[in-house]
Design a protein around this motif. Structure first.
Motif, short mmCIF file in Angstrom:
data_model
loop_
_atom_site.label_atom_id
_atom_site.label_comp_id
_atom_site.label_asym_id
_atom_site.label_seq_id
_atom_site.Cartn_x
_atom_site.Cartn_y
_atom_site.Cartn_z
N THR A 322 8.95 0.76 11.23
CA THR A 322 8.04 0.35 12.49
C THR A 322 7.72 1.41 13.66
O THR A 322 9.24 2.54 13.88
CB THR A 322 8.26 -0.95 13.30
OG1 THR A 322 9.71 -0.67 13.72
CG2 THR A 322 9.03 -1.80 11.51
N HIS A 325 2.35 2.85 18.44
CA HIS A 325 0.86 3.28 18.32
C HIS A 325 0.55 4.93 18.32
O HIS A 325 0.00 4.98 18.12
CB HIS A 325 -0.27 2.13 18.50
CG HIS A 325 -0.07 0.93 17.63
ND1 HIS A 325 -0.68 0.70 17.05
CD2 HIS A 325 0.37 0.04 17.13
CE1 HIS A 325 -0.34 -0.23 16.19
NE2 HIS A 325 0.62 -0.95 16.77
N GLN A 331 5.08 9.37 13.34
CA GLN A 331 4.45 8.61 12.19
C GLN A 331 4.36 9.91 10.71
O GLN A 331 4.29 9.50 10.12
CB GLN A 331 3.15 8.49 12.78
CG GLN A 331 2.90 7.74 13.37
CD GLN A 331 1.85 6.58 14.23
OE1 GLN A 331 0.62 7.49 14.31
NE2 GLN A 331 2.09 5.97 15.70
N ALA A 335 5.67 9.94 7.61
CA ALA A 335 5.04 10.87 6.46
C ALA A 335 5.39 11.54 5.63
O ALA A 335 5.00 11.39 3.92
CB ALA A 335 3.53 10.76 6.94
N THR A 340 4.11 5.41 3.56
CA THR A 340 2.97 5.32 4.05
C THR A 340 2.70 3.91 4.91
O THR A 340 3.20 3.46 4.78
CB THR A 340 1.85 4.73 2.30
OG1 THR A 340 2.63 3.55 1.73
CG2 THR A 340 2.25 6.24 1.07
N ARG A 341 1.33 3.87 5.28
CA ARG A 341 0.73 3.26 6.19
C ARG A 341 0.99 1.51 5.32
O ARG A 341 0.53 1.75 4.28
CB ARG A 341 -0.32 3.22 6.48
CG ARG A 341 -0.77 2.84 7.67
CD ARG A 341 0.08 2.49 9.01
NE ARG A 341 -0.41 1.00 10.46
CZ ARG A 341 -1.53 0.74 10.64
NH1 ARG A 341 -1.85 2.24 11.34
NH2 ARG A 341 -1.82 0.16 12.07
N ALA A 342 1.41 0.53 5.85
CA ALA A 342 1.32 -0.59 5.23
C ALA A 342 0.07 -1.18 5.44
O ALA A 342 -0.60 -1.35 6.42
CB ALA A 342 2.47 -1.73 5.76
N THR A 343 -0.56 -1.91 4.04
CA THR A 343 -1.63 -2.32 4.79
C THR A 343 -1.63 -3.71 5.53
O THR A 343 -0.61 -3.99 6.44
CB THR A 343 -2.24 -3.09 3.52
OG1 THR A 343 -1.18 -4.50 3.32
CG2 THR A 343 -1.75 -2.30 1.91
N GLU A 347 1.07 -5.65 7.06
CA GLU A 347 1.57 -5.61 8.36
C GLU A 347 1.61 -7.26 9.08
O GLU A 347 2.27 -7.94 9.35
CB GLU A 347 1.16 -5.09 8.50
CG GLU A 347 1.15 -3.48 8.73
CD GLU A 347 -0.06 -2.97 10.02
OE1 GLU A 347 -0.97 -3.38 10.70
OE2 GLU A 347 1.15 -1.64 10.26
N ARG A 361 3.13 0.01 14.24
CA ARG A 361 2.58 0.13 13.50
C ARG A 361 3.84 0.17 12.17
O ARG A 361 4.87 0.63 12.38
CB ARG A 361 2.45 1.10 13.01
CG ARG A 361 0.71 1.97 14.00
CD ARG A 361 0.64 2.96 14.12
NE ARG A 361 -1.30 3.40 14.36
CZ ARG A 361 -1.77 4.22 14.27
NH1 ARG A 361 -1.70 5.32 14.19
NH2 ARG A 361 -2.62 3.80 15.37
N TYR A 363 4.87 1.09 8.57
CA TYR A 363 5.26 2.13 7.72
C TYR A 363 5.76 1.79 6.25
O TYR A 363 7.61 1.42 6.87
CB TYR A 363 5.63 2.95 7.38
CG TYR A 363 4.40 4.38 8.46
CD1 TYR A 363 3.26 5.09 8.07
CD2 TYR A 363 4.41 3.66 9.99
CE1 TYR A 363 2.56 5.80 8.85
CE2 TYR A 363 3.39 4.78 10.42
CZ TYR A 363 2.75 5.34 10.12
OH TYR A 363 1.74 5.99 10.95
#
Length: 367
Positions: A322, A325, A331, A335, A340-343, A347, A361, A363
């Protein structure tokens, strides 16, 4: 922080010899050693054998197995001579511990297949304290080691055991040799050396409760840090580790790791888990770096190595991170480490079902 050392090995051995010397004229061969199935004679020989074996592992830098040698007493060696052998092998281990550089690890099978110099010192001390207790119990002698030695063994080798009212009774209980009010008897036990996870330029070195306590209180945790370290996030994580240890829920494989540079043995940051995996196989990762170590790819390397190590375990299916932002640098780190960014749905589930902060955010990286 008071590190465990060769001096502690000598102190443990001196206490052993002092406790047993009054009984050297007794029949050790035909006297049982406390609750063990061994005789007192065999138990004393075992102490000497372990001390020389641990010295050999460290001195020989054994990596995949035990160094293939043992110890044999001369025919006719009496009990006094056997105590002299214990004294001698104790000095050999203590000297080897002192001569071994920090960070060197050698083979020991359980549970992570290696131990450092402090680990071998602690194992030697544990063998001496516990088996001296067995011998003293069998021979009807009084014995209680110094409290600091028993506490060192607990904090170095039993991070999964909740501290009790006093170190020595807790160590006896944890090894099936005694009772502790409010706790069930122990019938099967193992000690735990700290885990290490190798990376390209770093070694992720598991932090023990004793080191975590020192970090929480503003110390260096027994590590050599680059200027500006350790960073506040590492101290905070160490505090959570101590709380988990004191509550009896700490699992060292899901604790905190120091990021130690291979080139010079200096720590540059910390990384670890927010706790053990939940029932869904989810575990969250966090990290920080000393300011002087940033921008060199250390964070990406560490996150990638620890994540792969976690996902290789049968109890982990998903690693989470986590991030604020506005923290674009972090981030990018996750990556590059394969997250990858969670859907939106993931989330929402994390926020509603697991209490994840809605201001962060999420991940993910899956097995």
């Amino acid at each position: 922080m008071r590190p465990i050392s060769g001096d502690d090995v000598n102190k443990a051995v001196a206490g052993c010899v002092a406790a047993l010397r009054p009984a050297v004229d007794r029949d050790w061969e035909n006297t049982g050693a406390g609750r063990l199935e061994w005789s007192c004679r065999r138990t004393a020989e075992h102490i000497a054998g372990d001390l020389i074996a641990y010295a050999g592992q460290l001195a020989g830098r054994a990596q995949d197995a035990y160094v293939p040698f043992g110890i044999t007493l001369d025919e006719g060696t009496d009990n006094a001579g056997l105590l002299h052998v214990i004294e001698t092998t104790g000095v050999l281990l203590a000297t080897t511990v002192r001569a071994t550089p920090p960070g060197v690890r050698a083979f020991h099978p359980y549970p992570f297949r290696s131990a450092d110099r402090e680990g071998f010192a602690a194992m030697g001390i544990a063998e001496v304290l516990l088996h001296t207790h067995d011998l003293a119990e069998g021979l009807g002698l009084g014995y209680e080691p110094p409290e600091d030695l028993a506490e060192s063994v607990l904090t170095w080798l039993f991070p999964h055991v909740q501290p009790g009212p006093a170190p020595w009774p807790t160590l006896l209980w944890a090894t099936g040799r005694g009772e502790l009010p409010g706790r069930a008897p122990v019938t099967d036990w193992r000690w735990h050396n700290n885990p290490v996870v190798p990376a390209e330029r770093l070694t992720l070195t598991g932090i023990r409760p004793a080191a975590a306590r020192d970090l929480r209180l503003g110390g260096d945790g027994g590590l050599q840090w680059i200027e500006g370290g350790p960073y506040e996030g590492t101290r905070e994580a160490a505090g959570f580790l101590v709380k988990a240890y004191e509550a009896g829920v700490h699992r060292p494989e899901f604790g905190v790791f120091a990021l130690v540079r291979r080139e010079d043995g200096r720590a540059v940051g910390g990384i670890g888990f927010h706790g053990a995996p939940d029932e869904e196989g989810r575990v969250e990762i966090g990290y920080d770096l000393v300011e002087g170590a940033r921008g060199r790819g250390y964070a990406t390397e560490a996150v990638g190595a620890l994540t792969e190590w976690a996902l290789a375990r049968p109890d982990v299916d998903l690693v989470l991170a986590t991030i604020e932002h506005d923290n674009a640098a972090s981030q990018r780190v996750v990556a590059r480490a394969g997250f990858t960014r969670a859907t939106v749905e993931e989330e929402r589930t994390a926020h509603d079902g697991h209490g994840t902060d809605t201001g962060l955010r999420l991940y993910v990286r899956r097995a």
